[in-house]
Design a protein around this motif. Structure first.
Motif, PDB file in Angstrom:
ATOM      1  N   VAL A   1     -59.805  -4.762 -45.426  1.00  0.00           N
ATOM      2  CA  VAL A   1     -60.035  -3.374 -45.045  1.00  0.00           C
ATOM      3  C   VAL A   1     -58.721  -2.831 -44.528  1.00  0.00           C
ATOM      4  CG1 VAL A   1     -62.471  -3.557 -44.518  1.00  0.00           C
ATOM      5  CG2 VAL A   1     -60.812  -4.134 -42.783  1.00  0.00           C
TER       6      VAL A   1
ATOM      7  N   ALA B   1     -55.966  -1.464 -42.164  1.00  0.00           N
ATOM      8  CA  ALA B   1     -55.662  -1.804 -40.786  1.00  0.00           C
ATOM      9  C   ALA B   1     -56.162  -0.703 -39.870  1.00  0.00           C
ATOM     10  CB  ALA B   1     -54.145  -1.962 -40.628  1.00  0.00           C
TER      11      ALA B   1
ATOM     12  N   VAL C   1     -59.136   0.201 -39.431  1.00  0.00           N
ATOM     13  CA  VAL C   1     -60.446   0.716 -39.825  1.00  0.00           C
ATOM     14  C   VAL C   1     -61.413  -0.435 -39.717  1.00  0.00           C
ATOM     15  CG1 VAL C   1     -61.793   1.744 -41.676  1.00  0.00           C
ATOM     16  CG2 VAL C   1     -59.414   2.388 -41.347  1.00  0.00           C
ATOM     17  N   HIS C   2     -62.317  -0.381 -38.765  1.00  0.00           N
ATOM     18  CA  HIS C   2     -63.148  -1.552 -38.518  1.00  0.00           C
ATOM     19  C   HIS C   2     -64.201  -1.698 -39.605  1.00  0.00           C
ATOM     20  CE1 HIS C   2     -64.449   1.994 -36.254  1.00  0.00           C
ATOM     21  NE2 HIS C   2     -65.666   1.668 -36.551  1.00  0.00           N
ATOM     22  N   PRO C   3     -64.552  -2.939 -39.924  1.00  0.00           N
ATOM     23  CA  PRO C   3     -65.522  -3.170 -41.012  1.00  0.00           C
ATOM     24  C   PRO C   3     -66.916  -2.729 -40.628  1.00  0.00           C
ATOM     25  CG  PRO C   3     -64.984  -5.233 -39.934  1.00  0.00           C
ATOM     26  CD  PRO C   3     -64.090  -4.197 -39.313  1.00  0.00           C
TER      27      PRO C   3
END
Lengths: 438, 198, 310
Positions: free
Chosen positions: B192, B194, B196-198
């Motif tokens: 994903v 960097a 940007v949280h999954p």
């Protein structure tokens, strides 16, 4: 020692045609490198941006698409967003052709070539975006029917390949033929371009319909799986195309002076007044259907407009796009807007940007968020994606600039005071007038 | 005629050889259903016999002495008052017991501690423990026999290779059969962007 | 060459303008060559043979042998270990089916790990064809599912749903591929020719089960961890820029063996076999259990069945 017939005399031998054609190409090439200092600055800047993009693409091919921020969840991003938008722009270029040929708008006839050249530049950009998005561009030949394996008619991508390339060839033929005839100083034979023009009208509709069919046939993506997608694509194409052309006409006016193509601009504004409202109506229809129904199939729309599970990266984009489109509509509907270049250009820029966001962030990316297994993975393009995108736009603008420059010299705008670069008189002038030449 | 005898003899020798080979590997496995000559065996692991416990002392060579159930239980009286492992005081302390409302002697045979007992009191060998489990856990045994419970390794196509299967107590501790909590293999590391949280 | 009267006389000699133009053009060409220089580093990684290679279904047995040896050589050069790449054809009279017992799966993810090891997946991303969802009991809503759980399992109020390629009867990925790089084999497995795929990722957009994976970069695997028993259509190390997906371990299953995920499952939740054999375990599942498939309403007829014990 001269054995070739003089240019301007009917050539009966194929050898004669070949010689003339190469002279024509040489002339076009020479014109491409000649102009005033604004032209040189513009082209140098575009070249620099294009080189940055080319380098970024070369690095991407070497190191893989991992350099982008696309992933297994959001597997299409900025490249395909721009591709989709540019197919619309290419289709929208034909919006000048319909009034000119179907409604015999004489003024429009003179400037139709501006839209057709836009179609050429846009399609070239589309093809470049597709190549930039491919994981293995070296395997491009696998797509060629006969050499590779072409999954026609089942795969919509094969339909898209066909319609886009034929549309490019159609417009190349029409524009090339007319320019070449002008170069020879001969009247253009309607038999050689008018049927193609009519085909290009239908074909323009088809390119954007087929592109929409790429998305709306996928049952696993309910955000795209709507019958309204193709009409929405067409409506937004017929907003972005005329918007760009109106701005291009104003740029040409700035360069050549005078009141170039005021009638066609009025026609285009009238077209846009309708299409921008149709576009907004379709957005309302989509929004209602999604949010009134609710349910899991609407999670992409919820993510896009309001955010979902704490993820809301696209929310500012879509609302900005809506605001821009509404503002553009309001400006365009204002009576007498054609007399206010600043307002008109602002309206066109707002419409263009609004549609760009709507097609890109508002359509492609939400189709992947949430994923088919309802996982939330957001997407923002990486630097390399922006570089390649900018580079391809630069190349497209370069092609369009050069094409317009050549065309404006061939068909000098009525009332032109300062021709672009080379004096218009340097091109052979046929005994018939410009209007009859088409 | 001689050829036929030779072929049959060879086939038998091969079949016996496979049985012996199976017997050599693991603890006394028995071969499952085997159609002569066409299918490979389904090898089901079996407990070799009664379990042994440490007696607490070593023999003259220094190895810890292991005794079977009968070593002690043939000389003691069964205590019917004890119904669960927690109540054991003299031996078998630390036996984790969580098998519903069953008592020890629901399964263990008070007359012969080197065997187990079925519901009607008849003895059953430790090696045939699946029969005992299956009395109450019929659906699981039925599923097992259809290949739907307990997993397997080897070949789905028995014409091309054998298959190994577990018995009940390979996975389920008979005194506390509930499957234990495990810590999973770590989650996927998705690609994903960097930040940007999954 | 005859000049036309109304054309300006071509200037003789080189003007300053012409000199500047020539200089600019040369500079531009040089800059372009420098800009695309990284391609010269990439070009050697693709041999001419690979570039010209035909589609798997068009290869003669001799062609295929040559290609397999070449791939083995390339693996040796690029990854530093010897492997054998074979070609496993679909056996006659077989249609593979897979079932998963949701009452028994405890979410340990050993299946995903086994897939990762068996199929030579990229190590840094811990890639696998299987994703296990922790689901809320009482609901099959994947939106409430969670793939990234990291606590002891099974949790009392959850159940676990592993998802992998469903090997649909009517696969949308096969329909949308523009170059026919993916197709459904006679034994039901949907395969990918990694040397034919152009990496457009349309199949990844089309798949409703998130089953397709893309090689965003060249897979990185230490030589000691590579599984050397490889097959052309399954677990050989995939090139950068191509798609891949679960292939039911066809290098094992077409030889009659069980897939790696099934063998690794400690609870025995997985059932695999030949749907055309009425005595097979998978047919027992279909006959005696209440099975369902994911997203049945899409009409793709997946061959991966889920069931609960009661």
């Amino acid at each position: 020692m001269n054995t070739a017939p003089a240019i301007g005399q009917p050539t009966t031998t194929p050898a004669g045609h070949w010689r003339n054609y190469f002279r024509f190409l040489a002339r076009v090439a020479w014109e491409s490198f000649d102009g005033n200092w604004t032209f040189y600055v513009w082209m140098t800047v575009l070249t620099a941006v294009a080189l940055v993009g080319a380098n970024a693409w070369a690095v991407q091919v070497r190191d893989g698409l991992a350099l982008t921020h696309m992933n297994d969840h959001v597997s299409w991003g900025l490249y395909i967003a721009n591709f989709t938008f540019l197919v619309g722009l290419a289709a929208g270029g034909v919006m000048m052709v319909i009034p000119a040929y179907l409604y015999h708008d004489e003024e429009m006839h003179h400037v139709v070539i501006i839209g057709e050249l836009l179609a050429i530049a846009a399609i070239v950009m589309c093809l470049m975006f597709v190549v930039a998005d491919l994981g293995r561009p070296d395997r491009f030949w696998h797509l060629l029917p006969g050499l590779g394996r072409f999954n026609f008619p089942v795969s919509m991508l094969t339909w898209d390949v066909i319609v886009l390339n034929v549309y490019l060839l159609l417009n190349l033929h029409i524009c090339g033929y007319l320019l070449y005839m002008r170069f020879l100083g001969r009247p253009a034979n309607p038999r050689w371009y008018v049927p193609f023009v009519f085909v290009s009208i239908v074909w323009a509709i088809s390119i954007h319909t087929v592109t929409a069919f790429l998305y709306c046939g996928l049952g696993g993506r309910p955000f795209w799986n709507t019958a309204l997608l193709a009409p929405r694509f067409l409506a937004s194409a017929f907003v972005s195309g005329p918007a760009f052309i109106i701005v291009a006409i104003h740029v040409i006016r700035r360069v050549v002076g005078g009141d170039f193509a005021s009638g066609p601009v009025r026609t285009l504004v009238n077209i846009m007044r309708v299409t921008i409202l149709i576009n907004l109506l379709m957005v309302v229809s989509e929004v209602f259907t999604e949010f009134y129904t609710g349910g899991a199939h609407t999670s992409s729309a919820r993510y896009l407009y309001f955010g979902l599970h704490g993820h809301n990266a696209l929310v500012p984009w879509i609302w900005t796009s809506l605001a821009m489109t509404v503002a553009a509509a309001a400006l365009l509907l204002r009576p007498g807007v054609t007399g206010h270049p600043v307002l008109l250009i602002s309206a066109c820029a707002l419409a263009f940007a609004g549609i760009w966001i709507e097609k890109g962030m508002g359509l492609i990316v939400p189709g992947f968020v949430p994923s088919t297994l309802h996982e939330m993975v957001e997407y923002q393009p990486s630097l390399i994606e922006w570089k390649i995108t900018a580079g391809i736009w630069a190349v497209g603008l370069m092609i369009y600039t050069l094409a317009l420059k050549v065309a404006m010299n061939v068909f000098p705008p009525a009332g032109a005071q300062t021709p672009l670069g080379v004096p218009a008189a340097s091109w052979p002038r046929s005994p018939v007038s410009v209007a009859d030449g088409r | 005629m001689a050829c036929a005898l030779l072929t049959i003899g060879a086939g038998l020798a091969w079949a016996v050889g496979r049985e012996l080979a199976a017997a050599r590997s693991g603890d006394a496995p028995a071969s499952g259903p085997m159609v002569a000559g066409t299918n490979h065996p389904v090898i089901i692991g079996r407990p070799a016999g009664p379990p042994t416990v440490l007696a607490g002392f070593t023999d003259h060579q220094g190895d810890p002495v292991q005794v079977t159930c009968g070593a002690c239980h043939t000389t003691t009286q069964p205590n019917l008052a004890i119904r669960s492992g927690e109540q054991l005081e003299q031996f078998h302390q630390g036996l984790h017991y969580a098998h519903g409302s069953l008592s020890c002697l629901s399964c263990h045979n008070a007359e012969d501690y080197d065997t187990l007992r079925l519901a009607d009191g008849s003895p059953v060998e430790f090696g045939d423990v699946m029969q005992l489990c299956g009395q109450c856990h019929g659906p699981q045994l039925r599923d097992y026999e259809r290949g739907l419970h307990g997993g397997m390794t080897g070949y789905w196509d028995l014409t091309r290779g054998p298959r190994s299967r577990h018995n009940c107590i390979t996975c389920h501790d008979p005194h506390a059969p509930a499957y234990p909590l495990v810590h999973p293999v770590f989650p996927p590391r998705d690609r994903v962007a960097a930040g940007v949280h999954p | 060459m005859e000049t036309r009267p109304d054309l300006p006389e071509p200037r003789r000699g080189l003007s300053r303008r012409g000199l500047l133009k020539g200089f600019g053009a040369t500079l531009g060409l040089a800059a372009f060559a420098k800009a695309i220089a990284p391609l010269t580093e990439w070009a050697p990684t693709v041999s001419l043979d690979e570039f010209l290679q035909k589609h798997y279904l068009e290869l003669s047995p001799v062609d295929l042998e040559i290609i397999l040896r070449r791939l083995e050589r390339e693996t040796r050069e690029q990854y530093g270990t010897d492997v054998t790449i074979a070609d496993h054809r679909a056996p006659a009279g077989v249609k593979f089916g897979y079932a998963l017992n949701l009452s028994i799966c405890n979410g340990c993810r050993r299946c995903a790990e086994a897939c990762h090891l068996e199929n030579n997946h990229d190590r840094p991303s811990h890639q696998s064809y299987i994703r296990v969802f922790e689901m809320q009991k009482g609901s099959l809503d994947l939106e409430k599912g969670n793939v990234h759980y990291d606590h002891p399992v099974p949790q009392p109020d959850k159940f676990y749903l592993p998802v992998q390629c469903q090997q649909c009867e009517r696969p949308p990925c096969v329909e949308v591929c523009p170059v026919e790089a993916t197709w459904k084999e006679p034994d039901g497995i949907v395969v990918v020719d990694y040397n034919w795929c152009i990496g457009c990722r349309y199949c990844q957009a089309a798949c409703p089960y998130h089953a397709r994976r893309f090689n965003w970069t060249k897979p990185q695997i230490p030589a000691t961890e590579i599984n050397p028993d490889q097959s052309y259509l399954s677990n050989r190390i995939r090139p950068q820029g191509t798609m891949e997906k679960c292939h039911f371990c066809l290098h094992r299953t077409r030889n009659g063996r069980l897939p790696a995920c099934l063998e690794a499952c400690p609870t025995g939740a997985r059932v695999f076999g030949n749907l055309l054999d009425p005595d097979s375990e998978i047919r027992q599942v279909l006959a005696h259990k209440r099975v369902f498939v994911l997203k049945e309403e899409l009409g793709l007829r997946p061959q991966f069945f889920y069931f609960f014990d009661v």
